[in-house]
Scaffold this active site. Structure first.
Site, PDB file in Angstrom:
ATOM      1  CG  HIS A 162     -25.324 -28.679   6.937  1.00  0.00           C
ATOM      2  ND1 HIS A 162     -25.672 -27.362   6.887  1.00  0.00           N
ATOM      3  CD2 HIS A 162     -24.069 -28.749   6.467  1.00  0.00           C
ATOM      4  CE1 HIS A 162     -24.658 -26.654   6.411  1.00  0.00           C
ATOM      5  NE2 HIS A 162     -23.676 -27.478   6.142  1.00  0.00           N
TER       6      HIS A 162
ATOM      7  CD  GLU B  75     -20.695 -27.889  -3.865  1.00  0.00           C
ATOM      8  OE1 GLU B  75     -20.992 -26.854  -4.458  1.00  0.00           O
ATOM      9  OE2 GLU B  75     -20.240 -27.920  -2.722  1.00  0.00           O
TER      10      GLU B  75
END
Lengths: 410, 432
Positions: A215, A146
């Site tokens: 998450h 990322e």
């Protein structure tokens, strides 16, 4: 998860017919609204205990022109849109895809990068089939890095492209915090204005259905201090497409927050090209008694609470702030001046969340207009637990909103 | 035949490394040093390609390079690596770098500039060797030790000096400072304070070049990007992630490691499990090359090949330049940890004196010509300081300019107008 969303399709077809028995007539024909009620978009709230609520999302929809104006247009001007072409119905993730696709067709410099955006079509199918249409370089499947591919997007933006970086889940962008904070936000300033960074960073975030703590993160509170970026949160297919297009066209770096649970909302959106102003808030339901400021998924909890509140005789004004950074102080201010009471309902955690900043901003600017202290309902300062019951208590539920309004309006 | 750099696993001689030494004793580090410094890289490659060291597995990939170089040698003897103009150009660039940095130190101690200033003394060969081969549209990404990269790329000394002084005429309007030199005109993409931060940006610039060629169909777009960074960065995740992506998509980028053996006070040997950085290139599928970074001609030879590779679309290269910084990490670093013997050894290999020697020995230039260049550079640097001194400091109105490219990002104020429309707030953006 699949079972729940199949129900949406059925519910959508049910509620689009006028003789829907689920529609509370009172809500539809409320005299306060000065516009005609058109085909209503619908959504399904599925509680963690399996019970299903159908609800209607009566709101004003402005037929936004491409020319953005600073002042939020009033509700009545939207009446014109009902008589023009009926538009087409789609789900929120399809609206995002449509917006993205239209922008990619319009400008060949727009490209997408992220994990599984290409061949897989995106983990939430926002980029489905785009790789087939535009090629593997324009819809780039990146390795799982990322920080580096966000930095790559920033470098590409500096040198002339207009990348859309997807974080598979917003939480993963924590790994890209270095690039987002140092480079994305700051480089335009640090270079003395020489380099613009027209990047869009988007992804699903928020508390989902028992996805676990990592998450279920709300990154808007972490990113809000970064100077030089804009943050927007979409909540309906209409504003999802509009905000996506506006974000891509903007010269500023924009972070577009989507919500995992809202991807299957269905709505009818116009066929013509439109954008939603990045800096404006959306008036969801005009009212007189209390201003409720919210965004993203909490909008639906608020609207559900609004149903109950209307039954109890209250008249809440619901504003979806949409622009998390900067705040639309005009719309918010007008509302505060009208109702004198503010309730903020957000999904961020209590400490340092968007609500905290908003409370400060309203107090600074509109303190004289307040009859009561601002109330802010946020998620608990807790890593989102897995257990369904605990997760339910972490986020704000409609019952708490009703109680809060009652308390505020005492 | 495999292309020269396809799976180059070549290393030079195996080194006896003493991992337990905390100071860099020179006996424990043996880098390939040909007896004559300025035969360039030929001798090194020839050594490895001859099976003297029995690198049969590796010689296949090296042969092509040394073939090329061998041909050059056999064409005319004595063959020189540079022409007179090139030589003077290189000399001038290195002297400019050195003189500028020395002046920076002076100005810092006189209180004209503040903060963290990282000087490049001793490493000029790397900057000059690489950047002088680039076109203006090629991009350079650097770290906080970026003054000389800016100068080599073409940013005027005046602009750099006034940026250091924090004046509004600086290349970044005084908003960047020593560690953030940017220039759109010269395609210098920064200037980054965190190590490793610039490597993904460089990868992005290389991606744009590839995108322009393949998607936007600008067939002649062969822009190359150079990413400069140090030995400490080579232990950072961003480095490895970008090596992977660049090799995966064959991006036109060259990763240049300026291995000066020290990250502030941390010796490279103490921080790295395998100190041979060039070996990390082949692990990702790109050639890894080690070169003597104190020798501008050797660096230039390697750079030519690496940049050429990138231009032809053959993908990235990792070049490790062994170099040394004569001063401390920054002007705030007392530089006590480094062994004076090591410093003396590298000072003897000063790239500027070496190039001077080469030019004179090979009759490419006379002492007088070189003296003229040095004088000219002194004047340039003096002029830069004067210009910076006389430039105005940024005014209050500059504070909020350039935060956003589109000043509507400041939002809508309580009165319904965009904040940037309010003349007292800011115009929000200013032309550089």
């Amino acid at each position: 998860m699949a079972a729940i969303f199949q129900g949406v399709g059925a519910a959508a077809t049910l509620s689009s017919s006028p003789s829907n028995s689920f529609v509370p007539k009172k809500f539809l024909t409320s005299p306060r609204r000065s516009f005609s009620v058109r085909k209503v978009p619908s959504y399904v709230v599925v509680r963690s205990d399996g019970s299903v609520n159908f609800d209607l999302n009566s709101k004003s929809r402005r037929a936004q022109q491409l020319v953005a104006n600073a002042v939020a247009t009033k509700a009545d001007s939207s009446a014109a849109s009902s008589s023009s072409n009926p538009g087409h119905e789609l789900l929120l993730f399809e609206a995002l895809r449509e917006g993205l696709e239209e922008e990619m067709e319009r400008d060949p410099r727009v490209c997408v990068m992220g994990e599984d955006v290409g061949h897989y079509g995106g983990s939430y199918k926002v980029t489905k089939d785009l790789a087939k249409k535009f090629g593997d370089l324009r819809v780039l499947d990146t390795p799982i890095a990322e920080n580096s591919f966000t930095g790559m997007g920033i470098g590409a933006a500096m040198t002339g492209l207009r990348p859309v970086v997807e974080g598979m889940n917003m939480g993963f962008l924590l790994l890209a915090f270095n690039q987002i904070s140092n480079n994305c936000g700051m480089l335009h300033y640090t270079s003395g204005g020489q380099f613009t960074i027209p990047i869009v960073i988007r992804g699903p975030g928020g508390v989902g259905r028992q996805l676990g703590a990592e998450h279920s993160q709300r990154l808007e509170s972490y990113f809000q201090s970064i100077p030089g970026i804009q943050m927007v949160a979409c909540s309906t297919p209409y504003n999802a497409k509009g905000l996506m297009k506006a974000a891509i066209r903007s010269e500023n770096p924009v972070i577009l927050f989507e919500h995992v649970l809202l991807y299957n909302l269905k709505e009818r959106i116009p066929d013509e090209d439109y954008i939603c102003n990045l800096e404006e808030a959306e008036m969801v339901r005009p009212g007189e008694h209390v201003t409720i400021l919210t965004y993203s998924r909490m909008r639906y909890h608020v609207m559900q609470a609004a149903k109950t509140l209307v039954n109890k005789g209250y008249d809440p004004e619901v504003i979806d702030i949409r622009s998390l950074k900067p705040f639309d102080l005009y719309t918010i201010g007008n509302s505060v001046k009208k109702t004198h009471r503010v309730l903020i309902v957000e999904e961020c955690m209590r400490t340092g969340g968007i609500g905290a900043s908003l409370t400060a901003a309203i107090t600074e600017n509109f303190n004289d207009y307040l009859d009561a202290p601002i109330m802010c309902l946020s998620s608990q300062d807790v890593p989102t637990p897995y257990a369904g019951t605990l997760e339910e208590w972490t986020v704000v539920q409609p019952a708490q909103i009703v109680t809060a309004v009652e308390q505020l309006c005492r | 035949m495999a292309t020269a750099f396809s799976t180059a696993k070549f290393s030079t001689q195996p080194f006896p490394l003493n991992p337990t030494s905390t100071t860099s004793h020179d006996s424990s580090i043996v880098f390939a040093r040909p007896t004559s410094q300025f035969l360039g890289s030929t001798r090194k490659f020839r050594l490895t390609s001859s099976s003297k060291f029995n690198l049969s597995r590796r010689s296949k990939t090296v042969v092509a390079v040394s073939d090329v170089v061998k041909q050059k040698k056999s064409k005319s003897s004595p063959s020189l690596l540079i022409t007179k103009e090139e030589g003077l150009d290189l000399y001038e660039d290195m002297v400019l770098g050195r003189a500028f940095e020395d002046m920076c130190a002076q100005m810092y101690y006189r209180g004209k500039m503040f903060g963290f200033v990282h000087l490049y003394n001793g490493q000029e060969a790397v900057s000059t060797g690489f950047i002088k081969l680039l076109k203006q549209q090629d991009s350079v990404v650097s770290t906080y030790r970026d003054h000389v990269h800016a100068l080599s790329k073409g940013v005027p000394a005046r602009a750099v000096m006034s940026e250091l002084f924090g004046k509004t005429t600086g290349c970044c309007r005084g908003q960047g400072g020593s560690m953030h030199m940017f220039s759109r005109e010269h395609n210098l993409l920064g200037g980054f304070a965190f190590i490793g931060e610039g490597i993904p940006v460089a990868t992005g610039a290389a991606f744009t070049s590839k995108y322009k060629r393949e998607v936007l169909k600008e067939a002649d777009c062969d822009h190359v990007t150079l990413a400069f960074f140090g030995d400490g960065t080579c232990n950072n995740g961003q480095f490895f992630e970008c090596l992977n992506m660049a090799a995966l998509w064959k991006l036109p980028i060259v990763f240049v490691v300026e291995n000066n053996l020290w990250a502030i006070g941390m010796s490279h040997l103490r921080a790295t499990s395998d100190p041979h950085i060039y070996k990390k290139g082949p692990a990702f599928g790109m050639p890894g090359i080690h070169v003597d970074g104190m020798d501008v001609l050797k660096v230039r030879e390697v750079a030519k090949e690496a940049i050429g590779r990138a231009r032809r679309g053959e993908g990235p290269t990792l070049v490790e330049c062994e170099t040394y910084r004569f001063r401390g990490h920054s002007l705030a670093d007392p530089d006590e940890l480094r062994d004076p013997a090591e410093k003396a050894r590298y000072a003897a290999r000063d790239p500027i004196t070496a190039l001077k020697k080469y030019l004179i020995e090979n009759s490419l230039a006379s002492e007088a010509e070189l003296k003229t260049i040095e004088k000219k550079i002194d004047e340039v640097v003096e002029d830069a300081v004067e210009f910076a001194d006389e430039s105005p400091v940024p005014s209050r109105s500059q504070l909020l300019e350039n935060v956003f490219a589109d000043p509507k990002g400041f939002g809508i104020g309580p009165d319904g107008r965009y904040r940037c429309e309010d003349p007292k707030f800011t115009e929000g953006t200013a032309h550089v």
